[in-house]
Design a protein around this motif. Structure first.
Motif, PDB file in Angstrom:
ATOM      1  N   LEU A 119      -9.772   2.241   5.489  1.00 17.79           N
ATOM      2  CA  LEU A 119      -8.472   2.193   4.816  1.00 17.79           C
ATOM      3  C   LEU A 119      -8.018   0.766   4.540  1.00 17.79           C
ATOM      4  N   ASP A 120      -8.190  -0.134   5.484  1.00 21.31           N
ATOM      5  CA  ASP A 120      -7.763  -1.516   5.267  1.00 21.31           C
ATOM      6  C   ASP A 120      -8.455  -2.123   4.049  1.00 21.31           C
ATOM      7  N   MET A 121      -9.744  -1.855   3.914  1.00 22.02           N
ATOM      8  CA  MET A 121     -10.487  -2.393   2.781  1.00 22.02           C
ATOM      9  C   MET A 121      -9.995  -1.779   1.471  1.00 22.02           C
ATOM     10  N   VAL A 122      -9.726  -0.472   1.502  1.00 18.96           N
ATOM     11  CA  VAL A 122      -9.233   0.210   0.301  1.00 18.96           C
ATOM     12  C   VAL A 122      -7.877  -0.334  -0.118  1.00 18.96           C
ATOM     13  N   LEU A 123      -7.001  -0.569   0.861  1.00 23.82           N
ATOM     14  CA  LEU A 123      -5.634  -0.994   0.565  1.00 23.82           C
ATOM     15  C   LEU A 123      -5.548  -2.426   0.025  1.00 23.82           C
ATOM     16  N   ARG A 124      -6.608  -3.199   0.221  1.00 25.30           N
ATOM     17  CA  ARG A 124      -6.587  -4.571  -0.301  1.00 25.30           C
ATOM     18  C   ARG A 124      -6.508  -4.599  -1.827  1.00 25.30           C
ATOM     19  N   ASP A 125      -7.041  -3.552  -2.464  1.00 24.35           N
ATOM     20  CA  ASP A 125      -7.049  -3.487  -3.932  1.00 24.35           C
ATOM     21  C   ASP A 125      -6.029  -2.481  -4.466  1.00 24.35           C
ATOM     22  N   TYR A 126      -5.083  -2.092  -3.630  1.00 28.84           N
ATOM     23  CA  TYR A 126      -4.143  -1.042  -4.030  1.00 28.84           C
ATOM     24  C   TYR A 126      -2.715  -1.562  -3.974  1.00 28.84           C
ATOM     25  N   GLN A 127      -1.940  -1.274  -5.027  1.00 25.14           N
ATOM     26  CA  GLN A 127      -0.548  -1.688  -5.080  1.00 25.14           C
ATOM     27  C   GLN A 127       0.344  -0.453  -4.987  1.00 25.14           C
ATOM     28  N   PRO A 128       0.972  -0.207  -3.834  1.00 23.33           N
ATOM     29  CA  PRO A 128       1.809   0.996  -3.695  1.00 23.33           C
ATOM     30  C   PRO A 128       3.110   0.870  -4.481  1.00 23.33           C
ATOM     31  N   LEU A 129       3.700   2.017  -4.786  1.00 20.19           N
ATOM     32  CA  LEU A 129       4.997   2.058  -5.448  1.00 20.19           C
ATOM     33  C   LEU A 129       6.112   1.886  -4.408  1.00 20.19           C
ATOM     34  N   ASP A 130       7.288   1.565  -4.892  1.00 22.74           N
ATOM     35  CA  ASP A 130       8.421   1.386  -3.981  1.00 22.74           C
ATOM     36  C   ASP A 130       8.863   2.705  -3.361  1.00 22.74           C
ATOM     37  N   SER A 131       8.788   3.782  -4.133  1.00 23.52           N
ATOM     38  CA  SER A 131       9.257   5.089  -3.663  1.00 23.52           C
ATOM     39  C   SER A 131       8.163   5.813  -2.881  1.00 23.52           C
ATOM     40  N   ILE A 132       8.467   6.181  -1.647  1.00 23.61           N
ATOM     41  CA  ILE A 132       7.485   6.906  -0.853  1.00 23.61           C
ATOM     42  C   ILE A 132       7.300   8.330  -1.367  1.00 23.61           C
TER      43      ILE A 132
END
Length: 339
Positions: free
Chosen positions: A140-153
């Motif tokens: 997951l940490d590696m995946v999240l490095r290239d991912y930009q989450p939205l403000d709204s959960i």
């Protein structure tokens, strides 16, 4: 024997093509839209698959198949790759009694039958799902490095309000934290289910709550839509995760669909019959053609047009690589006369 092997090779090749094009994904049978006839066929395929799964005990080498015969009175035709037992026949009647009973509201009420009949198979599916979820958690940490989450959960996790309220109350948390918690909840519930330390019915219902939230999550959907940028190992890992989630969901949401279908089309039950088991030839390893386009040509009966080839390369850019990595297929058909 030569004819059998040739037929098995042809079947294996075409099944591999269907798998590569995504048709082994049971969610492919949930089609919606304006093509109503196709959607009806897809829904029927899913229903038949659910019936077969609901009869599968999980014994090694066991397999069931189902079809409808509508030539006269609608009849459910069933097959098993071994001798059919009285218990198998009773299971069919018990299944339809359970799904058409007036007191049955949803799959939760059918779980006692499923756990008694299919418990071993359910445990296998949950174990494989647990392993896939754990592998995804580790990456997951590696995946999240290239991912930009939205403000709204809520945008990150659609229809997750009940889960978030129960889990966090009114506390604000990040989408990253929720993804970690969700994966941990799925893994923990899967372990508890297979350890049989708590109510199996409630644990499976818990999985049925968690899994759709993960499947609908923006992160998972984004990964599925962006496979062109992934390496093959990551893509295969994601494919396994989706497949394992769907397999576990089938014993809940597939059963819900079966309940609705049965009450609409055969509320008084349905006639069924069994076909004879087909003697097997043992275990065989089939090595498919190195060129997947040759397999496509044989399936179509002619060489694909340049337009079709261009579409294949655009829609399935890694198919050649994936085809070659899965050329060796082990086919196993059990002989019912063998001890």
């Amino acid at each position: 024997m030569a004819d059998n092997l040739e037929g098995q090779s042809c079947l294996s090749e075409r099944l591999q093509l269907l798998d590569q094009f995504g048709y082994s994904n049971i969610e492919k049978f949930l089609g919606v839209g304006k093509h109503s006839n196709k959607n009806m066929r897809n829904r029927t395929i899913r229903i038949l698959e659910t019936i077969a799964v609901s009869l599968t005990t999980g014994s090694p080498g066991e397999a069931f198949a189902a079809a409808f015969d509508s030539r006269n009175t609608l009849t459910l035709v069933l097959a098993k790759n071994d001798c059919v037992t009285d218990e198998d026949d009773r299971a069919v009647r018990c299944l339809f009694n359970a799904i058409t009973a007036p007191e049955t509201q949803d799959a939760y009420d059918v779980l006692p039958f499923l756990l008694s009949r299919c418990g071993r198979n359910m445990e296998k599916r949950v174990t494989k799902m647990h392993d896939a979820v754990t592998a995804f958690s580790h990456d997951l940490d590696m995946v999240l490095r290239d991912y930009q989450p939205l403000d709204s959960i809520e945008d990150e996790f659609p229809k997750s309000g009940v889960y978030r309220e129960k889990k966090y109350g009114g506390k604000q948390i990040s989408s990253t934290q929720m993804m970690r918690d969700l994966l941990a909840d799925i893994a923990r519930t899967a372990r508890d289910f297979n350890s049989q330390s708590l109510s199996a019915k409630d644990l499976y219902e818990g999985l049925a709550v968690y899994i759709p939230i993960l499947k609908r999550s923006r992160l998972l959907r984004s990964l599925c839509e962006a496979t062109n940028s992934m390496d093959l190992d990551r893509e295969l890992e994601l494919e396994r995760l989706k497949h394992r989630l769907e397999k576990v969901s089938q014993y809940y949401y597939g059963i819900n669909s079966l309940i609705r279908y049965a009450r609409r089309y055969f509320p008084q039950g349905i006639n069924h019959r069994w076909v004879d088991a087909i003697p097997g030839t043992g275990e065989t390893t089939i090595v498919l053609d190195d060129d997947y386009l040759e397999a496509v040509s044989r399936a179509l009966g002619s060489r694909p047009s340049e337009e079709t080839l261009a579409t294949l390369r655009t829609e399935f850019p890694k198919m050649e690589e994936m085809w070659r990595s899965r050329r060796s297929v082990k086919a196993s058909r059990r002989n019912p006369d063998r001890a």
